[in-house]
Design an enzyme around this catalytic site. Structure first.
Site, PDB file in Angstrom:
ATOM      1  N   TYR A   1     -13.068  -4.041  11.221  1.00  0.00           N
ATOM      2  CA  TYR A   1     -11.785  -3.339  11.196  1.00  0.00           C
ATOM      3  C   TYR A   1     -11.058  -3.507  12.529  1.00  0.00           C
ATOM      4  O   TYR A   1      -9.867  -3.830  12.560  1.00  0.00           O
ATOM      5  CB  TYR A   1     -12.028  -1.861  10.901  1.00  0.00           C
TER       6      TYR A   1
ATOM      7  N   GLY B   1       0.807  -1.218   0.000  1.00  0.00           N
ATOM      8  CA  GLY B   1       0.000   0.000   0.000  1.00  0.00           C
ATOM      9  C   GLY B   1       0.839   1.266   0.000  1.00  0.00           C
ATOM     10  O   GLY B   1       0.476   2.261   0.636  1.00  0.00           O
ATOM     11  N   ALA B   2       1.941   1.251  -0.753  1.00  0.00           N
ATOM     12  CA  ALA B   2       2.887   2.372  -0.723  1.00  0.00           C
ATOM     13  C   ALA B   2       2.517   3.491  -1.683  1.00  0.00           C
ATOM     14  O   ALA B   2       3.204   4.510  -1.729  1.00  0.00           O
ATOM     15  CB  ALA B   2       4.294   1.869  -1.051  1.00  0.00           C
ATOM     16  N   ASN B   3       1.450   3.347  -2.439  1.00  0.00           N
ATOM     17  CA  ASN B   3       1.132   4.337  -3.466  1.00  0.00           C
ATOM     18  C   ASN B   3       0.263   5.488  -2.969  1.00  0.00           C
ATOM     19  O   ASN B   3       0.034   6.456  -3.698  1.00  0.00           O
ATOM     20  CB  ASN B   3       0.437   3.655  -4.658  1.00  0.00           C
TER      21      ASN B   3
ATOM     22  N   GLY C   1      -1.408   7.754   0.772  1.00  0.00           N
ATOM     23  CA  GLY C   1      -1.538   7.965   2.216  1.00  0.00           C
ATOM     24  C   GLY C   1      -0.259   7.790   2.996  1.00  0.00           C
ATOM     25  O   GLY C   1       0.826   8.209   2.596  1.00  0.00           O
ATOM     26  N   ILE C   2      -0.387   7.160   4.157  1.00  0.00           N
ATOM     27  CA  ILE C   2       0.753   6.946   5.055  1.00  0.00           C
ATOM     28  C   ILE C   2       1.810   6.082   4.376  1.00  0.00           C
ATOM     29  O   ILE C   2       3.011   6.306   4.535  1.00  0.00           O
ATOM     30  CB  ILE C   2       0.283   6.301   6.370  1.00  0.00           C
ATOM     31  N   GLY C   3       1.379   5.095   3.605  1.00  0.00           N
ATOM     32  CA  GLY C   3       2.325   4.224   2.917  1.00  0.00           C
ATOM     33  C   GLY C   3       3.200   4.994   1.944  1.00  0.00           C
ATOM     34  O   GLY C   3       4.406   4.732   1.840  1.00  0.00           O
TER      35      GLY C   3
END
Length: 409
Positions: A289, A129-131, A133-135
């Site tokens: 969640y 999920g690096a693309n 937000g926080i990632g």
């Protein structure tokens, strides 16, 4: 104990009349010219430091004629200095116990501040999920400091656009970033991702399990499992195990969880698949969640135990409360709520700071099975520390993956 000193903008700055030196075998010591005394611990922090036993390439140690003092000479420029060049790379000795950790950063610290002065050249990080937000801020911060970053993401177009933004900021940093396809809603995709990673590298220094979904309506993946559970936990569990032999005693596994794990309803005993993947009639997105975030902590703690003998460090963390990111994109109510609280929460750079700290801080070397918030260790929930529950989740997760992949090509 550290002595009381005048206020300073930097806790590592030496007070007046003090000088930092290094012995030939690499121990840093401190000279007080006023009292004519020396000590091994820093006069402000009380910590000891070490440097490499060898001088940097191109430097020599000589005795100055006339004074008899030790001087250091840069052989290329012939520049002379009384300051040992190794001191520029001095690091605090790693604590042997959690209680010895001191808090260097807080909730206002951003990721680039944590990395100030660090050179991560030669390091490899894999981030899910690096693309966005926080990632993305995690990946960007590491890449800007020399790290090679593998973006494990589902959307190739948006990932390449994210890498392009890093290229615009610093071309060399962007060139160190690569896209690796990963759809966490498919266990087969996790397998293909692991195979692709093996082609790209022989060793992983940092595995950062960052990707996650929030507030999804009930849906089932191609593997037959509830989507929030599979994306947030099960596929990450599988990916980590598949990459196991790419880690060694220098590697760190960093799991992004949440304080929401404290509000889970998973039973402390008798855990079952129906607890992890409830039917539509018993499903509530927020509870799903919370339960998945408890799974993150349980998984990290069990993994730390199983891989401790290999010297691999495993940390789990809370990035911040209701940070405005793409996580809230799935329901208009949460988008509105996150927008309202945005002025009072962390920026994405601040939210990435604890991840970066866990992945790179020198003082965490040799430690494992720790939970962090605001760049400092703290206690996770009592339920997350239940060793029977940790083991039970691990075993059930393995069973679910075996069943889902049985008979598949």
């Amino acid at each position: 104990m550290p002595v009381q000193m005048p206020e300073s903008d930097s806790e590592d700055e030496l007070p007046p009349a003090w000088e930092e030196r290094a012995s030939s075998d690499g121990f840093v010591y401190y000279v007080n010219h006023q009292s004519k005394t020396t000590q091994w611990s820093h006069p402000r922090t009380g910590k000891m430091k070490r440097v490499s036993g060898d001088l940097p390439i191109g430097w020599s140690r000589q005795i100055e004629e006339g004074t008899g003092k030790v001087i250091f000479v840069d052989e290329k420029t012939q520049r002379k200095s009384y300051i040992d060049p190794r001191l520029a790379f001095a690091v605090e000795e790693a604590p042997t116990q959690v209680g010895e950790l001191r808090q260097r950063f807080d909730s206002g610290t951003n990721a680039l501040q944590v990395l100030h002065g660090r050179d991560l050249s030669g390091k490899v990080a894999l981030i899910t999920g690096a693309n966005t937000g926080i990632g993305f801020e995690t990946a960007r911060s590491l890449a800007l400091h020399g790290c090679e970053v593998l973006f494990a993401c589902r959307d190739e177009q948006s990932t390449k656009a994210a890498i392009g933004r890093i290229c615009q900021e610093k071309e060399a940093a962007g060139l160190r970033c690569k896209f690796v396809p990963l759809d966490l809603a498919s266990l087969r995709s996790s397998q293909r991702c692991a195979e692709e990673v093996r082609k790209l590298c022989k060793h992983i220094d940092m595995l950062i399990l960052n990707a996650g979904v929030f507030a999804l309506p009930h849906s089932v993946t191609e593997d037959g499992y509830e989507r929030t559970f599979q994306v947030n936990h099960l596929a990450h569990f599988q990916l980590t195990k598949l990459l196991g032999d790419l880690f060694d005693h220098t590697s760190r596994i960093v799991v992004v969880s949440s304080e929401s794990h404290r509000m889970s309803t998973l039973p402390a005993s008798g855990l079952s698949e129906s607890d992890l993947c409830p039917p539509p009639a018993k499903f509530w997105s927020m509870l799903a969640y919370n339960n998945s975030k408890l799974c993150n902590v349980l998984f990290a703690m069990e993994l730390a135990k199983r891989w401790k003998s290999r010297g691999i460090s495993v940390f789990v963390l809370h990035p911040g409360n209701m940070v405005s990111s793409a996580l809230s994109r799935n329901w208009w109510f949460y988008r509105m709520l996150f927008a309202l609280v945005r002025p009072f929460t962390k920026s994405l750079q601040q939210a990435a700071s604890t991840t970066i700290y866990c992945a790179t801080a020198h003082e965490l070397t040799g430690l494992t099975a720790l939970y962090f918030n605001n760049c400092y260790v703290c206690d996770p929930s009592g339920t997350s520390k239940d060793e029977q529950l940790q083991q039970s989740l691990w075993e059930i997760s393995e069973q679910m993956i075996r069943r889902a992949l049985s008979g598949k090509d």
